[in-house]
Design an enzyme around this catalytic site. Structure first.
Site, PDB file in Angstrom:
ATOM      1  N   GLU A 172       0.817  -1.223   0.000  1.00 43.48           N
ATOM      2  CA  GLU A 172       0.000   0.000   0.000  1.00 43.48           C
ATOM      3  C   GLU A 172       0.851   1.273   0.000  1.00 43.48           C
ATOM      4  OE1 GLU A 172      -2.690  -0.456   3.298  1.00 43.48           O
ATOM      5  OE2 GLU A 172      -3.459  -2.372   2.565  1.00 43.48           O
ATOM      6  N   ASN A 215       1.775  -5.176  -3.067  1.00 43.53           N
ATOM      7  CA  ASN A 215       0.418  -5.583  -2.697  1.00 43.53           C
ATOM      8  C   ASN A 215      -0.389  -4.336  -2.342  1.00 43.53           C
ATOM      9  OD1 ASN A 215      -1.497  -7.792  -1.862  1.00 43.53           O
ATOM     10  ND2 ASN A 215      -1.251  -6.849   0.152  1.00 43.53           N
ATOM     11  N   HIS A 251     -10.532  -6.606  -1.626  1.00 42.49           N
ATOM     12  CA  HIS A 251     -11.544  -6.254  -0.621  1.00 42.49           C
ATOM     13  C   HIS A 251     -12.674  -5.528  -1.354  1.00 42.49           C
ATOM     14  CE1 HIS A 251      -9.126  -7.409   2.799  1.00 42.49           C
ATOM     15  NE2 HIS A 251      -8.121  -6.636   2.399  1.00 42.49           N
ATOM     16  N   GLU A 280      -6.316 -10.909  -0.609  1.00 41.22           N
ATOM     17  CA  GLU A 280      -7.046 -10.586   0.632  1.00 41.22           C
ATOM     18  C   GLU A 280      -8.542 -10.511   0.368  1.00 41.22           C
ATOM     19  OE1 GLU A 280      -5.432  -7.251   2.777  1.00 41.22           O
ATOM     20  OE2 GLU A 280      -3.376  -7.685   2.141  1.00 41.22           O
ATOM     21  N   ASP A 282     -12.383 -10.535   0.322  1.00 48.58           N
ATOM     22  CA  ASP A 282     -13.660 -10.649   1.030  1.00 48.58           C
ATOM     23  C   ASP A 282     -14.652  -9.735   0.325  1.00 48.58           C
ATOM     24  OD1 ASP A 282     -12.847  -8.109   2.053  1.00 48.58           O
ATOM     25  OD2 ASP A 282     -12.228  -8.984   3.960  1.00 48.58           O
TER      26      ASP A 282
END
Length: 367
Positions: A172, A215, A251, A280, A282
Site C-alpha cells: 500500500e 500488494n 476487498h 485478501e 472478502d
C-alpha cells in the site's frame, strides 16, 4: 506494551508450548478430503486464507482464534493449501520493541503450514500502518532508520528462508490518486522512494527463493493507482531490482460495482514478466436490522467471489487466490465498516455460504 497484548503474549506462550494438532482428520462441514477447496483446485494453484490473530482480534471478546479454536484450525488445514498471517508478521506484532522480536505466533503458523502441506505468504515488510510506537515516534537519523529497516527485513525474511513462498515486501505505498505516500509512510517520508528498491534487494538477499510482491487495495481495475504500480515496477525491473510479483487485495463491497477489468489488469502486469495473485479477498455488504443477509445479497456475493477467482484462473501467472479469513465471526469487516459484515464464505458454525460453493465449483471446473 498494551494490557491486551501483554495478556495475549502470556496466553500464547502457554498455548504454543503444546503443539498444534495436525488436521488430517475430517473438519466441520468439509465432508471429507474430496469436498474441500484445496482438493478442487487445479494442480499448482494455491487457494489460501488469512490466519486469524493479532490486530482487531485482541480487542474482541474471544481468545486468539488460531491457538484456541480447534475446529477453526481443522477447517484451516483441511480447506486451504496456502496461509497468510493476518497480523502476526506485521511490525507492531513481530517487532514490538526495537531490540526485541516476537516470533512465537509466526513460528507456529509456519510450523502449522508444514504439518498441513501448505505454503505461506509473508505479510508484510514495508507499510505505513500497524507500526510500533517506538518506530513511528522515535527520533532516528536517516542512517539509523535505514539500518532499522534493513535489519528487520534480514532478520524476519532470513528466519523463514526456504519456508515462505511469497512475501508482500511493499504494501500500500500509493494513494488512490497514484501518488506515493510521502506523509504517512515513515520509510518513504524519511528516506525517499529509493528505499522501496532497497527493501526488495534486502529481502532477496535474505531468501533468494521467495517471490517478492507489491500488494495493494483498489488496484483491481486499470486506474491511477494501478497505473502508478505498473510504471514503478517497469522501472524497477529495468534497473535489475528483484520484483517478482504484483497482487491485488480484492476487498470488495456489494455497495459498489464489480471491477470488470480485473482480468485485463492482471494480464498487463503478467506482461511485465510478473507473477500475479489475489491476496485478501472478502466481499462485504450493508446489513439490515438483525444483521442477516438477504438471499439476493448472498447470490451477488457469490457472483463477486466467483468472478474474482475466474479472473485469476484466466491469467497464466496468477497462481494464488487468498481469502482474508473464511468465517464471519473472525472477520475484520464489522470492526472497521460500521453496519457491514457477512463478508466471508462461511457462517459462524463453519457451514458454507453460496460463495463457498461458487469457489469450489469454479476450481473443480478447472481441474
Amino acid at each position: 506494551m498494551k494490557p491486551a497484548r501483554l495478556i495475549m503474549t502470556l496466553f500464547t506462550a502457554v498455548t504454543l508450548s503444546v503443539p498444534l494438532a495436525s488436521t488430517a482428520s475430517a473438519a466441520p462441514e468439509t465432508g471429507g478430503h474430496h469436498d474441500t477447496l484445496r482438493w478442487a483446485a487445479p494442480r499448482g494453484f494455491h487457494i489460501g486464507s488469512a490466519v486469524a490473530g493479532g490486530g482487531h482480534h485482541e480487542t474482541q471478546p474471544y481468545p486468539d482464534p488460531f491457538t484456541s479454536d480447534r475446529p477453526y484450525r481443522q477447517v484451516l488445514g483441511a480447506e486451504f493449501s496456502s496461509v497468510s498471517p493476518e497480523n502476526q508478521m506485521k511490525w507492531e506484532y513481530i517487532h514490538p520493541e526495537r531490540d526485541r522480536y516476537n516470533f512465537g505466533m509466526a513460528d507456529a503458523i509456519v510450523r502449522f503450514a508444514k504439518q498441513n502441506r501448505q505454503v505461506v505468504r509473508g505479510h508484510t515488510l514495508l507499510w505505513h500502518s500497524q507500526n510500533p510506537e517506538w518506530l513511528e515516534k522515535g527520533e532516528f537519523t536517516k542512517d539509523e532508520l535505514r539500518a532499522i529497516l534493513r535489519e528487520h527485513i534480514r532478520t524476519v525474511v532470513g528466519r523463514y528462508a526456504g519456508r515462505i513462498q511469497q512475501w508482500d515486501v511493499a504494501n500500500e505505498i500509493f494513494t488512490d490518486s497514484g501518488a506515493l505516500r510521502t506523509t504517512d509512510n515513515v520509510w518513504i517520508r524519511e528516506l525517499g522512494p529509493g528505499i522501496i528498491a532497497d527493501a526488495f534487494r534486502w529481502a532477496h538477499q535474505a531468501d533468494p527463493r521467495a517471490k517478492l510482491f507489491f500488494n495493494d487495495y483498489n488496484v483491481e481495475s486499470v486506474n491511477a493507482k494501478s497505473d502508478a504500480y505498473y510504471a514503478l515496477i517497469k522501472d524497477l525491473r529495468a534497473a535489475g531490482v528483484p520484483v517478482h510479483g504484483f497482487s491485488v487485495q480484492g476487498h470488495l463491497s456489494l455497495d459498489y460495482g464489480f471491477p470488470g477489468d480485473l482480468e485485463s489488469n492482471l494480464k498487463r502486469f503478467a506482461g511485465l514478466g510478473l507473477q500475479t495473485a489475489i491476496t485478501e479477498v472478502d466481499v462485504r455488504m450493508t446489513l439490515q436490522a438483525g444483521g442477516v443477509p438477504t438471499e439476493a445479497q448472498l447470490r451477488q456475493q457469490a457472483d463477486y467471489y466467483q468472478r474474482m477467482l475466474t479472473a485469476c484462473l484466466n491469467v497464466s501467472t496468477c497462481c494464488s487466490f487468498t481469502i482474508w479469513g473464511f468465517v464471519d465471526k473472525y472477520s475484520w469487516v464489522p470492526v472497521f465498516f460500521q453496519g457491514q459484515g457477512a463478508a466471508t464464505v462461511m457462517w459462524n458454525d463453519f457451514t458454507h455460504k453460496p460463495a463457498y460453493d461458487a469457489l469450489r465449483s469454479t476450481l473443480a471446473g478447472r481441474r
